[in-house]
Design a protein around this motif. Structure first.
Motif, PDB file in Angstrom:
ATOM      1  N   GLU A  31      36.167  63.320  38.763  1.00  0.00           N
ATOM      2  CA  GLU A  31      37.599  63.086  38.968  1.00  0.00           C
ATOM      3  C   GLU A  31      37.826  61.917  39.914  1.00  0.00           C
ATOM      4  O   GLU A  31      38.740  61.120  39.713  1.00  0.00           O
ATOM      5  N   ASP A  32      36.978  61.822  40.955  1.00  0.00           N
ATOM      6  CA  ASP A  32      37.098  60.674  41.872  1.00  0.00           C
ATOM      7  C   ASP A  32      36.817  59.368  41.151  1.00  0.00           C
ATOM      8  O   ASP A  32      37.480  58.344  41.394  1.00  0.00           O
ATOM      9  N   LEU A  33      35.831  59.403  40.231  1.00  0.00           N
ATOM     10  CA  LEU A  33      35.534  58.205  39.447  1.00  0.00           C
ATOM     11  C   LEU A  33      36.734  57.797  38.592  1.00  0.00           C
ATOM     12  O   LEU A  33      37.090  56.617  38.508  1.00  0.00           O
ATOM     13  N   LEU A  34      37.368  58.778  38.002  1.00  0.00           N
ATOM     14  CA  LEU A  34      38.561  58.481  37.185  1.00  0.00           C
ATOM     15  C   LEU A  34      39.670  57.891  38.052  1.00  0.00           C
ATOM     16  O   LEU A  34      40.379  56.962  37.640  1.00  0.00           O
ATOM     17  N   THR A  35      39.812  58.444  39.275  1.00  0.00           N
ATOM     18  CA  THR A  35      40.851  57.929  40.184  1.00  0.00           C
ATOM     19  C   THR A  35      40.574  56.472  40.553  1.00  0.00           C
ATOM     20  O   THR A  35      41.474  55.627  40.555  1.00  0.00           O
ATOM     21  N   ASP A  36      39.286  56.184  40.874  1.00  0.00           N
ATOM     22  CA  ASP A  36      38.928  54.801  41.227  1.00  0.00           C
ATOM     23  C   ASP A  36      39.163  53.855  40.043  1.00  0.00           C
ATOM     24  O   ASP A  36      39.639  52.725  40.223  1.00  0.00           O
ATOM     25  N   LEU A  37      38.809  54.314  38.843  1.00  0.00           N
ATOM     26  CA  LEU A  37      39.035  53.472  37.661  1.00  0.00           C
ATOM     27  C   LEU A  37      40.514  53.184  37.463  1.00  0.00           C
ATOM     28  O   LEU A  37      40.908  52.049  37.161  1.00  0.00           O
ATOM     29  N   GLU A  38      41.330  54.216  37.645  1.00  0.00           N
ATOM     30  CA  GLU A  38      42.774  54.028  37.457  1.00  0.00           C
ATOM     31  C   GLU A  38      43.336  53.071  38.495  1.00  0.00           C
ATOM     32  O   GLU A  38      44.149  52.189  38.199  1.00  0.00           O
ATOM     33  N   THR A  39      42.892  53.237  39.766  1.00  0.00           N
ATOM     34  CA  THR A  39      43.367  52.353  40.832  1.00  0.00           C
ATOM     35  C   THR A  39      42.952  50.905  40.566  1.00  0.00           C
ATOM     36  O   THR A  39      43.750  49.967  40.713  1.00  0.00           O
ATOM     37  N   SER A  40      41.697  50.731  40.181  1.00  0.00           N
ATOM     38  CA  SER A  40      41.215  49.381  39.888  1.00  0.00           C
ATOM     39  C   SER A  40      41.969  48.773  38.714  1.00  0.00           C
ATOM     40  O   SER A  40      42.296  47.578  38.727  1.00  0.00           O
ATOM     41  N   ARG A  41      42.236  49.585  37.709  1.00  0.00           N
ATOM     42  CA  ARG A  41      42.956  49.068  36.534  1.00  0.00           C
ATOM     43  C   ARG A  41      44.334  48.567  36.922  1.00  0.00           C
ATOM     44  O   ARG A  41      44.772  47.486  36.502  1.00  0.00           O
ATOM     45  N   ARG A  42      45.057  49.353  37.726  1.00  0.00           N
ATOM     46  CA  ARG A  42      46.401  48.944  38.114  1.00  0.00           C
ATOM     47  C   ARG A  42      46.364  47.674  38.964  1.00  0.00           C
ATOM     48  O   ARG A  42      47.218  46.795  38.816  1.00  0.00           O
ATOM     49  N   THR A  43      45.369  47.588  39.860  1.00  0.00           N
ATOM     50  CA  THR A  43      45.260  46.393  40.702  1.00  0.00           C
ATOM     51  C   THR A  43      44.981  45.155  39.859  1.00  0.00           C
ATOM     52  O   THR A  43      45.614  44.097  40.036  1.00  0.00           O
ATOM     53  N   ILE A  44      44.025  45.296  38.933  1.00  0.00           N
ATOM     54  CA  ILE A  44      43.677  44.159  38.066  1.00  0.00           C
ATOM     55  C   ILE A  44      44.863  43.767  37.197  1.00  0.00           C
ATOM     56  O   ILE A  44      45.152  42.573  37.007  1.00  0.00           O
ATOM     57  N   GLU A  45      45.565  44.756  36.687  1.00  0.00           N
ATOM     58  CA  GLU A  45      46.717  44.450  35.825  1.00  0.00           C
ATOM     59  C   GLU A  45      47.807  43.744  36.602  1.00  0.00           C
ATOM     60  O   GLU A  45      48.430  42.788  36.111  1.00  0.00           O
ATOM     61  N   LYS A  46      48.057  44.184  37.849  1.00  0.00           N
ATOM     62  CA  LYS A  46      49.073  43.541  38.673  1.00  0.00           C
ATOM     63  C   LYS A  46      48.682  42.101  38.987  1.00  0.00           C
ATOM     64  O   LYS A  46      49.504  41.175  38.914  1.00  0.00           O
ATOM     65  N   GLU A  47      47.382  41.901  39.339  1.00  0.00           N
ATOM     66  CA  GLU A  47      46.924  40.542  39.622  1.00  0.00           C
ATOM     67  C   GLU A  47      46.989  39.661  38.388  1.00  0.00           C
ATOM     68  O   GLU A  47      47.334  38.473  38.475  1.00  0.00           O
ATOM     69  N   ARG A  48      46.684  40.233  37.222  1.00  0.00           N
ATOM     70  CA  ARG A  48      46.758  39.460  35.984  1.00  0.00           C
ATOM     71  C   ARG A  48      48.196  39.014  35.711  1.00  0.00           C
ATOM     72  O   ARG A  48      48.440  37.876  35.295  1.00  0.00           O
ATOM     73  N   GLU A  49      49.140  39.918  35.954  1.00  0.00           N
ATOM     74  CA  GLU A  49      50.552  39.560  35.751  1.00  0.00           C
ATOM     75  C   GLU A  49      50.978  38.461  36.717  1.00  0.00           C
ATOM     76  O   GLU A  49      51.713  37.538  36.345  1.00  0.00           O
ATOM     77  N   GLU A  50      50.509  38.553  37.996  1.00  0.00           N
ATOM     78  CA  GLU A  50      50.866  37.519  38.969  1.00  0.00           C
ATOM     79  C   GLU A  50      50.264  36.172  38.573  1.00  0.00           C
ATOM     80  O   GLU A  50      50.923  35.124  38.684  1.00  0.00           O
ATOM     81  N   ILE A  51      49.008  36.191  38.111  1.00  0.00           N
ATOM     82  CA  ILE A  51      48.367  34.938  37.684  1.00  0.00           C
ATOM     83  C   ILE A  51      49.108  34.335  36.499  1.00  0.00           C
ATOM     84  O   ILE A  51      49.330  33.119  36.432  1.00  0.00           O
ATOM     85  N   ALA A  52      49.499  35.181  35.567  1.00  0.00           N
ATOM     86  CA  ALA A  52      50.240  34.685  34.404  1.00  0.00           C
ATOM     87  C   ALA A  52      51.568  34.085  34.825  1.00  0.00           C
ATOM     88  O   ALA A  52      52.000  33.052  34.301  1.00  0.00           O
ATOM     89  N   ALA A  53      52.243  34.742  35.813  1.00  0.00           N
ATOM     90  CA  ALA A  53      53.520  34.217  36.296  1.00  0.00           C
ATOM     91  C   ALA A  53      53.320  32.865  36.980  1.00  0.00           C
ATOM     92  O   ALA A  53      54.103  31.925  36.766  1.00  0.00           O
ATOM     93  N   TYR A  54      52.260  32.756  37.814  1.00  0.00           N
ATOM     94  CA  TYR A  54      51.981  31.477  38.466  1.00  0.00           C
ATOM     95  C   TYR A  54      51.668  30.392  37.435  1.00  0.00           C
ATOM     96  O   TYR A  54      52.080  29.229  37.589  1.00  0.00           O
ATOM     97  N   ARG A  55      50.931  30.766  36.394  1.00  0.00           N
ATOM     98  CA  ARG A  55      50.587  29.788  35.363  1.00  0.00           C
ATOM     99  C   ARG A  55      51.845  29.288  34.650  1.00  0.00           C
ATOM    100  O   ARG A  55      51.995  28.090  34.400  1.00  0.00           O
ATOM    101  N   ARG A  56      52.733  30.228  34.332  1.00  0.00           N
ATOM    102  CA  ARG A  56      53.988  29.813  33.678  1.00  0.00           C
ATOM    103  C   ARG A  56      54.815  28.905  34.583  1.00  0.00           C
ATOM    104  O   ARG A  56      55.399  27.916  34.126  1.00  0.00           O
ATOM    105  N   GLU A  57      54.856  29.267  35.884  1.00  0.00           N
ATOM    106  CA  GLU A  57      55.621  28.444  36.828  1.00  0.00           C
ATOM    107  C   GLU A  57      55.013  27.059  36.957  1.00  0.00           C
ATOM    108  O   GLU A  57      55.723  26.046  37.007  1.00  0.00           O
ATOM    109  N   THR A  58      53.670  26.989  37.009  1.00  0.00           N
ATOM    110  CA  THR A  58      52.983  25.697  37.112  1.00  0.00           C
ATOM    111  C   THR A  58      53.255  24.830  35.890  1.00  0.00           C
ATOM    112  O   THR A  58      53.516  23.617  36.002  1.00  0.00           O
TER     113      THR A  58
END
Length: 790
Positions: free
Chosen positions: A518-545
């Protein structure tokens, strides 16, 4: 496809929506009979038809097929020589009229309307306009035949009208004359098909005629006077002749219709086939659907798919893939999180795609063609058959396993539920392993952690979960492939108020291995959300650039263009100024030599020198104006009446003639008329002097009018009609009065003189016009009128 699967996946509800889009009886029948197909070629034909109908609806709107009523019984009656009734003939007439409208709808009006697979259906339609026009001419409605249907019918009805008039005249004379005192009411009534009058019973002997009826009290007798008996008999005979003639007309129309039996049948079939096709196109439009790409390799790629039976405003799109990198997908997560909806979406899309229907998903979504779809969804426990929840599920699974093959799609909802969790998980793992080894495309939802481990450790098997927001205790309904889901039982219970000591006790009862997983699943979920948020920010910066880069490129391009234009104009103006200076210098030298050879007084020499000095001084404003020139104009840019600025003279005027071969035009500048080269002209790009100006409000609330500050003392009406010129002149004179102009010039040209005459007649009627006259020689002559305002 088995009916049980169609019902579980709610394919019948899609068919009900499709049936609502059809307008004809047979069209609705075809919708009801639509089932998923397994022949890829036939499926693609249906999909192409649906896409063509969708495109036509978007371009031209919907077309109705509601008048395509069944005609087969009427055609069989015509084949054996029978006559059709009025309603049958009208039904055929409406069918042909509808056929004509659909035929016209099917034509390609523009080059953008490329041919498609529906052209063959539209080409089959034969409106039979002559037949439908004849039926429409003869039959007004189901209760009325037109007088013009035949000359005999027109004669009969004319005779009937004449006899009716005679009967009414005779009875009116009796009712309002000698029999008035014997009547219950002074009216004429009908009994059967005979005209009668209501006579009081006590005066029966006073009125000669035939009794046809009496009132319920017996106080009134309805008597047909002898004076109209023969007329009523004649009228009755004409009624009979009318009906006979109507039958003759119907027989004639039926005989004409019988000549086109096969054409009418073909029209009906083609119309109802088109109704069925356009119903599919209309359903695709209402669902915002797209055409799926179908394959026989068992590959599914649904992009942003929305379940068509859920509210499109709230449904969350899902992206699902199956059959490429993995053939078994195990979906986990909390209850009400969207697992079953995801399962049903894949199954229903498969059925819709194989039925030739578009699916509400993104473009380029792929579906596989399966010979069978097996779905174990929902609880089918039965008291009568002594089946528990587990037993009902297992009964379905057993029936599936006997029939499934590599061309099947299998869907399990809560596989192994309803029994001991340990045994249920082991059984579910074995069933899925069996299907996976046979390379059968399978999707299953579960709560068992054992199945999550099985997916993580088995090649060709993938985990997926339905996202759940623990903070808000609400599912997001997003399907995430590649990540196993958590049940979140402890977190949900804590948020709902379950005491912490109970939750801690429950945690202690879990094994260390379960907690680690269960802890492994929690870590995977947390990492997924972090990566997804960073991906969205990178995409936004790319569009702005990218946006900033494009903006900088446009700005640099604009600066380069302005620099080139300024340099080019500066060179041109400098050359003009140098040319002017050279001319002055040459003239000065010529005069110097001239004065040296001739005996000219000092006064004349001083006068000539003063003239040259003034000319050089006048060149300065021209040079200044040249520096302000905007751009070089081409000869075709100059039009009659165009407002221009003469750079060398720093005056504004209007073009009176088009450029000649040397680029010279005639310009009227007030009272001055001169020929100028277009290189010395600049087109004034500003609104008309009499165009409405923006009102400005001062700090004290008063409205100021800037219009009066910029009204030209001249209006050009060349090329206008008299009405246009008068309307424009009326508005211009109002503005001129507001600007306190005393005299204005009206340019109308010579031409035929009609425009000048119309303008003079208008000026003659205006009270604010003091006087007007044609311009003097050199000011425009008869082409210009000078107007003095009061």
């Amino acid at each position: 496809m088995n009916q049980k699967t169609l019902t579980k996946l709610e394919f019948d509800k899609i068919i009900s929506r499709l049936e609502e889009e059809a307008g004809s009886f047979r069209g609705r029948q075809l919708c009801r009979r639509l089932k998923p197909m397994t022949d890829l070629e036939k499926i693609n034909t249906f999909q192409e038809q649906t896409a063509a109908a969708y495109t036509r609806i978007v371009r031209k709107g919907r077309i109705s097929f509601s008048d395509a009523a069944p005609v087969e019984e009427s055609m069989k009656r015509l084949e054996i020589g029978g006559a059709l009734s009025i309603s049958e003939l009208l039904r055929i007439c409406r069918l042909l009229a509808n056929t004509s409208r659909v035929k016209s709808y099917g034509r390609h009006d523009t080059q953008e309307d490329s041919s498609d697979c529906l052209d063959a259906y539209f080409d089959q339609l034969e409106p039979l306009t002559s037949l439908s026009n004849e039926i429409e001419r003869c039959i007004i409605s189901e209760d009325e035949i037109s007088d013009d249907a035949s000359s005999t019918l027109k004669h009969i009805r004319r005779s009937m009208g004449s006899i009716n008039d005679r009967i009414h005249t005779t009875l009116n004379g009796l009712v309002n004359g000698s029999l008035r005192t014997y009547l219950q009411d002074p009216i004429i009534t009908m009994r059967g098909d005979r005209y009668c009058i209501p006579v009081k019973a006590e005066y029966r002997s006073q009125v000669q005629g035939l009794i046809h009826d009496q009132s319920s009290t017996g106080s009134t007798l309805f008597i047909e006077p002898m004076a109209v008996v023969k007329l009523n008999n004649d009228l009755k005979e004409l009624y009979a002749k009318e009906q006979e003639e109507i039958q003759v007309i119907l027989a004639r129309l039926s005989e004409e219709t019988a000549q086109y039996i096969e054409e009418i049948r073909a029209d009906y079939r083609a119309m109802t086939d088109l109704d069925f096709i356009f119903a599919r196109g209309a359903l695709a439009l209402s669902m915002k659907g797209s055409r799926p790409v179908l394959n026989t390799e068992g590959r599914i790629r649904i992009r942003e798919g929305r379940h068509p039976l859920l509210d499109e405003k709230t449904v969350v799109p899902i992206t699902v893939s199956l059959g490429e990198d993995f053939t078994l997908l195990i979906i986990t997560g909390p209850n009400t999180g969207g697992k079953t909806v995801s399962l049903k979406t894949v199954g229903l899309f498969t059925l819709m795609g194989q039925a030739g229907l578009h699916i509400p998903a993104g473009d380029r979504s792929e579906l596989a063609v399966f010979h069978q779809v097996y779905a174990d969804i929902g609880d089918e426990q039965s008291i009568e058959q002594s089946l528990s929840t587990f037993s009902s599920h297992m009964t379905n699974i057993v029936s599936f396993l006997k029939k499934v093959d590599e061309h099947s799609l299998v869907l399990f909802d809560e596989l192994g539920a309803g029994t001991d969790p340990t045994e249920g998980a082991a059984l579910a793992t074995s069933i899925l392993s069996y299907l996976h080894k046979r390379n059968i495309r399978t999707m299953a939802t579960t709560h068992y952690s054992e199945l999550k481990v099985y997916a993580l450790s088995t090649p060709g098997v993938e985990n997926a979960c339905c996202e759940f927001d623990v903070e808000s205790l609400r599912p997001t309904y997003r399907l995430l492939i590649g990540i196993p889901g958590k049940s979140n039982a402890f977190a949900i219970s804590g948020k709902l108020g379950l005491p912490d000591f109970i939750i801690d006790d429950a945690r202690q009862r879990l094994s260390e291995q379960d907690l680690s997983f269960e802890d492994l699943l929690t870590d995977l979920e947390t990492s997924r959300r972090t990566i997804e948020k960073e991906r969205e920010e990178i995409a936004a910066y790319r569009r702005e650039t990218e946006a900033l880069k494009k903006e900088a490129e446009k700005r640099q391009e604009k600066l380069d263009e302005q620099r080139d234009r300024i340099l080019r104009e500066a060179n041109e103006k400098a050359n003009a100024i140098l040319r002017e200076a050279k001319e002055v210098a040459d003239e000065t030298i010529r005069n110097f030599h001239k004065f040296g050879k001739e005996n000219i007084s000092a006064a004349e020499m001083e006068k000539e020198r003063e003239r040259l000095r003034k000319k050089i001084k006048d060149t300065a404003p021209a040079a200044s104006a040249a520096r302000k020139a905007k751009k070089a104009h081409k000869p075709e840019e100059f039009k009659l009446g165009e407002t221009v600025k003469v750079l060398s003279m720093n005056l504004t005027g209007t073009v009176q003639s088009l450029p000649d071969s040397r680029g010279n035009v005639t310009v009227q500048m007030g009272i001055l008329r001169s020929q100028v080269n277009i290189s010395d002209l600049e087109i004034v790009e500003e609104p008309s002097a009499y165009a409405p100006k923006k009102l400005t409000r001062t700090s004290k609330g008063r409205i100021g009018m800037s219009k009066s500050l910029s009204v030209s003392p001249e209006i050009n009406l060349l090329g206008r009609t008299v009405d246009e010129a008068v309307a424009e002149l009326d508005k211009y004179l109002d503005d001129a009065l507001l600007s306190h102009l005393n005299t204005v010039r009206v340019v109308h040209g010579k031409g035929t003189g009609a425009l000048r005459k119309g303008i003079h007649e208008y000026l003659r009627r205006q009270k604010h016009v003091k006087a007007y006259h044609l311009a003097e020689f050199g000011e425009g002559d008869a082409g210009v009128t000078i107007v003095e305002l009061k």
